[in-house]
Design a protein around this motif. Structure first.
Motif, PDB file in Angstrom:
ATOM      1  N   SER A  25       0.757  -1.020  -0.048  1.00  0.00           N
ATOM      2  CA  SER A  25      -0.124   0.003   0.017  1.00  0.00           C
ATOM      3  C   SER A  25       1.006   1.149  -0.050  1.00  0.00           C
ATOM      4  O   SER A  25       1.872   1.314   0.924  1.00  0.00           O
ATOM      5  CB  SER A  25      -0.915   0.095   1.340  1.00  0.00           C
ATOM      6  N   LEU A  26       0.628   2.061  -1.002  1.00  0.00           N
ATOM      7  CA  LEU A  26       1.616   3.345  -1.089  1.00  0.00           C
ATOM      8  C   LEU A  26       0.962   4.386   0.090  1.00  0.00           C
ATOM      9  O   LEU A  26      -0.340   4.497   0.275  1.00  0.00           O
ATOM     10  CB  LEU A  26       1.516   3.719  -2.389  1.00  0.00           C
ATOM     11  N   PRO A  27       1.714   5.248   0.400  1.00  0.00           N
ATOM     12  CA  PRO A  27       1.290   6.101   1.272  1.00  0.00           C
ATOM     13  C   PRO A  27       0.206   7.296   0.550  1.00  0.00           C
ATOM     14  O   PRO A  27       0.264   7.462  -0.613  1.00  0.00           O
ATOM     15  CB  PRO A  27       2.604   7.015   1.904  1.00  0.00           C
ATOM     16  N   VAL A  28      -0.555   7.912   1.467  1.00  0.00           N
ATOM     17  CA  VAL A  28      -1.480   8.664   1.062  1.00  0.00           C
ATOM     18  C   VAL A  28      -1.053   9.971   0.068  1.00  0.00           C
ATOM     19  O   VAL A  28      -1.425   9.959  -0.931  1.00  0.00           O
ATOM     20  CB  VAL A  28      -2.177   9.473   1.993  1.00  0.00           C
ATOM     21  N   GLY A  29       0.036  10.399   0.358  1.00  0.00           N
ATOM     22  CA  GLY A  29       0.795  11.586  -0.549  1.00  0.00           C
ATOM     23  C   GLY A  29       1.563  10.942  -1.534  1.00  0.00           C
ATOM     24  O   GLY A  29       2.296  11.947  -2.050  1.00  0.00           O
ATOM     25  N   PHE A  30       1.761   9.783  -1.964  1.00  0.00           N
ATOM     26  CA  PHE A  30       2.670   9.054  -2.892  1.00  0.00           C
ATOM     27  C   PHE A  30       2.581   9.949  -4.283  1.00  0.00           C
ATOM     28  O   PHE A  30       3.678  10.427  -4.710  1.00  0.00           O
ATOM     29  CB  PHE A  30       2.361   7.774  -3.220  1.00  0.00           C
ATOM     30  N   PHE A  31       1.428  10.357  -4.753  1.00  0.00           N
ATOM     31  CA  PHE A  31       1.377  11.165  -5.921  1.00  0.00           C
ATOM     32  C   PHE A  31       1.811  12.530  -5.700  1.00  0.00           C
ATOM     33  O   PHE A  31       1.841  13.092  -7.037  1.00  0.00           O
ATOM     34  CB  PHE A  31      -0.234  10.943  -6.470  1.00  0.00           C
ATOM     35  N   VAL A  32       1.965  13.181  -4.850  1.00  0.00           N
ATOM     36  CA  VAL A  32       2.474  14.427  -4.826  1.00  0.00           C
ATOM     37  C   VAL A  32       3.995  14.367  -4.207  1.00  0.00           C
ATOM     38  O   VAL A  32       4.559  15.447  -3.767  1.00  0.00           O
ATOM     39  CB  VAL A  32       1.483  15.388  -4.086  1.00  0.00           C
ATOM     40  N   THR A  33       4.506  13.364  -4.158  1.00  0.00           N
ATOM     41  CA  THR A  33       6.016  13.248  -3.702  1.00  0.00           C
ATOM     42  C   THR A  33       6.763  14.135  -4.802  1.00  0.00           C
ATOM     43  O   THR A  33       6.756  13.885  -5.862  1.00  0.00           O
ATOM     44  CB  THR A  33       6.554  11.750  -3.791  1.00  0.00           C
TER      45      THR A  33
END
Length: 164
Positions: A25-33
């Motif tokens: 499971s990727l972290p919630v903020g993955f897509f704004v890393t």
């Protein structure tokens, strides 16, 4: 660090079985890393709290490892130091993480462990500091050394898990 898509992150774990990769499971903020500002990317699995992940680049290629957090036991009122970022934290904010070695060694049950910030946010921790004054836009030599140090220790730990 080069930007990675979700599918790329799932493909870089050197010590994971297929079943583990399906559960990542990727972290919630993955897509704004902000990948360009990182030397490594670490996070705790939001669905499996005892599991963590650490991805870095070795020889220009992304490599990741799956980590397991040890159960918390004993007293946590003392301070502890993270082995990666060398930051002193309250004892409950540093955990022993272990990683099964990649390949045949891991199949035999070999693992390696070290004490790491419990949130696996060492990259952010070393970059936190006093806010720069308007004339102070360049990090100090000490800050650069801390950032380079955590990057080197993270790569060395990951490499140790992958190559033994």
């Amino acid at each position: 660090m080069q930007a990675l898509a979700e599918s790329e992150v799932r493909s870089v774990f050197a010590n994971a079985h297929d079943a583990e990769l399906e559960q990542v499971s990727l972290p919630v903020g993955f897509f704004v890393t902000e990948w360009a500002h990182l030397d490594a990317f670490g996070w705790r699995d939001p669905r499996i709290p005892s599991r963590g992940y650490l991805v870095t680049e070795i020889d220009g290629e992304p490599v990741g490892i799956v980590l397991r957090a040890a159960d918390r036991t004993g007293s946590h009122h003392r301070a502890a130091i993270c082995s990666l970022c060398h930051t002193q934290q309250p004892g409950d904010q540093v955990l022993l993480f272990s990683a099964r070695r990649a390949g045949a060694a891991g199949e035999r049950g070999d693992s390696v462990g070290t004490y790491i910030c419990s949130d696996l946010a060492c990259q952010e921790t070393v970059r936190l500091g006093r806010p720069p004054a308007p004339s102070e836009v360049v990090p100090t030599v000490r800050e650069i050394e801390r950032i380079e140090g955590v990057a080197q220790r993270t790569r060395a730990f990951v490499a140790d898990v992958v190559t033994g």
